[in-house]
Design an enzyme around this catalytic site. Structure first.
Site, PDB file in Angstrom:
ATOM      1  N   LYS A 100       0.841  -1.209   0.000  1.00 27.02           N
ATOM      2  CA  LYS A 100       0.000   0.000   0.000  1.00 27.02           C
ATOM      3  C   LYS A 100       0.868   1.248   0.000  1.00 27.02           C
ATOM      4  O   LYS A 100       1.884   1.311   0.708  1.00 27.02           O
ATOM      5  CB  LYS A 100      -0.891  -0.020   1.244  1.00 27.02           C
ATOM      6  CG  LYS A 100      -1.867   1.147   1.323  1.00 27.02           C
ATOM      7  CD  LYS A 100      -2.724   1.058   2.582  1.00 27.02           C
ATOM      8  CE  LYS A 100      -3.730   2.186   2.665  1.00 27.02           C
ATOM      9  NZ  LYS A 100      -4.554   2.122   3.888  1.00 27.02           N
ATOM     10  N   SER A 175      -9.492   2.209   3.169  1.00 25.60           N
ATOM     11  CA  SER A 175      -8.639   2.898   2.232  1.00 25.60           C
ATOM     12  C   SER A 175      -7.681   1.976   1.479  1.00 25.60           C
ATOM     13  O   SER A 175      -7.134   2.383   0.458  1.00 25.60           O
ATOM     14  CB  SER A 175      -7.839   3.979   2.966  1.00 25.60           C
ATOM     15  OG  SER A 175      -6.998   3.386   3.939  1.00 25.60           O
ATOM     16  N   SER A 199      -9.472  -0.191   7.433  1.00 27.18           N
ATOM     17  CA  SER A 199      -8.977  -0.131   6.050  1.00 27.18           C
ATOM     18  C   SER A 199      -8.327  -1.387   5.507  1.00 27.18           C
ATOM     19  O   SER A 199      -8.058  -1.452   4.304  1.00 27.18           O
ATOM     20  CB  SER A 199      -8.004   1.034   5.900  1.00 27.18           C
ATOM     21  OG  SER A 199      -8.733   2.218   5.799  1.00 27.18           O
TER      22      SER A 199
HETATM   23  N1  GLN Z   1     -12.679   4.760   6.792  1.00 25.58           N
HETATM   24  C1  GLN Z   1     -11.967   5.133   7.976  1.00 25.58           C
HETATM   25  C2  GLN Z   1     -11.494   6.557   7.881  1.00 25.58           C
HETATM   26  O1  GLN Z   1     -11.727   7.164   6.874  1.00 25.58           O
HETATM   27  C3  GLN Z   1     -10.837   4.186   8.234  1.00 25.58           C
HETATM   28  C4  GLN Z   1      -9.672   4.396   7.361  1.00 25.58           C
HETATM   29  C5  GLN Z   1      -8.491   3.570   7.716  1.00 25.58           C
HETATM   30  O2  GLN Z   1      -8.595   2.562   8.405  1.00 25.58           O
HETATM   31  N2  GLN Z   1      -7.338   4.021   7.267  1.00 25.58           N
HETATM   32  O3  GLN Z   1     -10.911   7.080   8.777  1.00 25.58           O
END
Ligand code: GLN
Length: 515
Positions: A100, A175, A199
């Site tokens: 990632k 994400s 995420s």
């Molecule tokens: N969707 C969550 C956020 O926007 C989690 C994102 C993540 O785990 N990086 O904060």
């Protein structure tokens, strides 16, 4: 199937690959066995993945940056080591993976899905990645992400969204949507992701892949570009629990470079070869089967619990009463930490400098105003507000107290049960644009994943069914801190007895592309 001569130009590589079964379909243990017995080389395996990426990624866009030169260089070294059979070989030698684009890989640009880091080339490698490199992996490239990992769909990436391999009109989740789509699309056997609020798990649920969000402190955060430092974790996304465990084994462990890394020994992840779960107590929390959850998600997750019961586990109804506060607590703590972490992108320490001729204030304003996307700006404003004098106690201070209550919910529950089973997300993958004008609806997608981050406990997500449109449904198992081994064991036992994880989206395969 052993190949006599290994050629490196791409035409002969194509030819050789074409005579073999599609190498991109192998599990990690199959690939490692094939490499060890020299049925194929790491360069051939790498070539098969790169070719698949070239064919599919223009449509899916799972990658922001590809690293084929680096991949072939590492694969070449791996092949030399494999040929000199007498030495003890690194455990993952020659295995391609994707990373990632919030985890640093030295000398490869790391964008975090943001324009502000478009040209950032880190001089060092994240510990989670360097451990895997030491174990012999071959990096294929950096995968797409919502900007600074803020989002649940990859729609917040400054480089354009990733498409869900199961249906191109739907998001892959986020994400780590690029990582999950790369694995689901057969463009990598595994990919690293990060999980601050879901995420790793939510894109796994949306793409039908398996993924681990580790205990906070189990995997080093050194070189993971910070979003919410008290919540951030680095995990693995793969095609099944066994493959996930194989990679995680070599990523986990104490790192003196991360002050929050915990010095607890990493066990050898032993996976059962029979699906017997006798006596395992599985908590099923009422609060995770809310009104408004997609009915198929509820029914398939409950069916998965019944499946585990048929393998010997005992379902136990439990309650986690503070669950409803996880969303507001997370959306204060994560933006507050983000607002501090993202202060460094100011055109002085990091990022290009815009508007320099108009003075320092104007330079900050233009740099941050033009190079951050709107969701990142929203989070910075929310977080700065929550931390501001006069509001700090009412928001951040209060949120920290409720975070403790959420954690205590889990501590209490784990007195009676070994693991907790729940849906990963209330819905299957939604369509592009569906939540774009409504940040709250987007945040609601995280409702079931945030509690594990607030409590610091591990979670394993894996597919347990498909909805009527053919989109995957994910379940997560949560366990007490440092009990990743238990999650892998239960996930693997489930996958030995079921076939959901073996289902693949109908995408063009290597064979029919090359005819
Ligand atoms: N969707 C969550 C956020 O926007 C989690 C994102 C993540 O785990 N990086 O904060």
């Amino acid at each position: 199937m052993r190949l006599q001569q290994r050629k490196t130009n791409s035409k002969s590589r194509r030819f050789l690959v074409n005579r073999m079964p599609d190498l991109t379909q192998l599990t990690i243990s199959e690939a490692l066995t094939g490499l060890r017995s020299r049925d194929f080389s790491s360069q051939e395996l790498t070539a098969a993945y790169i070719q698949r990426i070239e064919e599919l990624d223009p449509k899916i866009h799972a990658f922001i940056t590809l690293t084929p030169e680096l991949a072939f260089e590492k694969a070449g070294i791996a092949d030399q080591m494999l040929a000199a059979e007498d030495r003890e070989l690194p455990p993952l030698l020659g295995l391609p993976i994707a990373v990632k684009d919030v985890l640093c890989l030295a000398n490869v640009r790391c964008t975090c899905g943001s324009k502000i880091l478009e040209n950032f080339i880190p001089p060092y490698t994240a510990s989670s990645v360097s451990r895997l490199l030491d174990a012999g992996v071959v990096p294929l490239g950096k995968t797409n992400t919502d900007e600074f990992a803020m989002g649940s769909s990859t729609e917040n990436s400054a480089y354009g969204p990733t498409r869900n391999p199961w249906n191109f009109e739907h998001v892959p989740g986020g994400s780590s949507g690029g990582s999950a789509a790369a694995v689901a699309g057969g463009m990598a056997p595994a990919a690293l992701g990060t999980d601050t609020g879901g995420s790793v798990r939510q894109p796994c649920a949306f793409c039908g892949t398996t993924g681990i969000k580790p205990t906070y402190g189990r995997v080093s955060r050194y070189g993971l570009i910070a979003y919410g430092s008290s919540l951030d974790t680095a995990g693995v996304i793969a095609r099944n629990a066994a493959d996930t465990a194989l990679l995680f084994q070599h990523m986990a462990g104490f790192d003196p470079l991360d002050a929050t890394s915990v010095n607890t020994p990493v066990p050898t992840y032993q996976l059962p070869d029979s699906p017997d779960l006798h006596g395992l107590r599985i908590g099923v929390p009422d609060e995770y089967f809310l009104q408004g959850i997609q009915p198929e998600v509820e029914s398939f997750v409950k069916a998965a619990v019944t499946q585990l019961e048929s393998q010997g586990a005992v379902p136990v109804p439990i309650s986690l009463p503070y669950t409803e506060y996880a969303l507001p607590v997370y959306y204060i703590i994560a933006p507050a930490e983000a607002s501090a972490n993202l202060a460094r992108y100011d055109g002085v320490r990091f990022g290009p400098r815009l508007g320099t001729e108009e003075g320092l204030q104007e330079m900050f304003k233009q740099t941050r105003g033009q190079l951050f996307g709107s969701e990142v700006k929203r989070r910075i404003m929310l977080g700065t507000y929550a931390l501001s004098a006069g509001y700090y106690e009412a928001f951040y201070g209060k949120a920290q107290k409720v975070r403790t209550l959420i954690k205590e919910d889990f501590i209490r529950a784990f007195e009676d049960v070994d693991v907790i089973a729940a849906p990963v997300a209330p819905t299957t993958a939604f369509k592009f644009g569906q939540h774009s004008d409504d940040p709250l609806a987007m945040y609601l997608e995280d409702i079931f994943t945030l509690p594990a981050n607030l409590a610091g406990i591990p979670g394993l997500a894996f597919p347990v069914g498909y909805d009527k449109n053919g989109l995957p449904i994910g379940m997560q198992l949560m366990a007490p801190p440092f009990k990743e081994d238990l999650l892998f064991r239960v996930g693997h036992a489930y996958q030995l007895a079921t076939e959901w994880h073996n289902k693949k989206p109908s995408l063009p395969t290597m064979d029919n592309q090359l005819k």
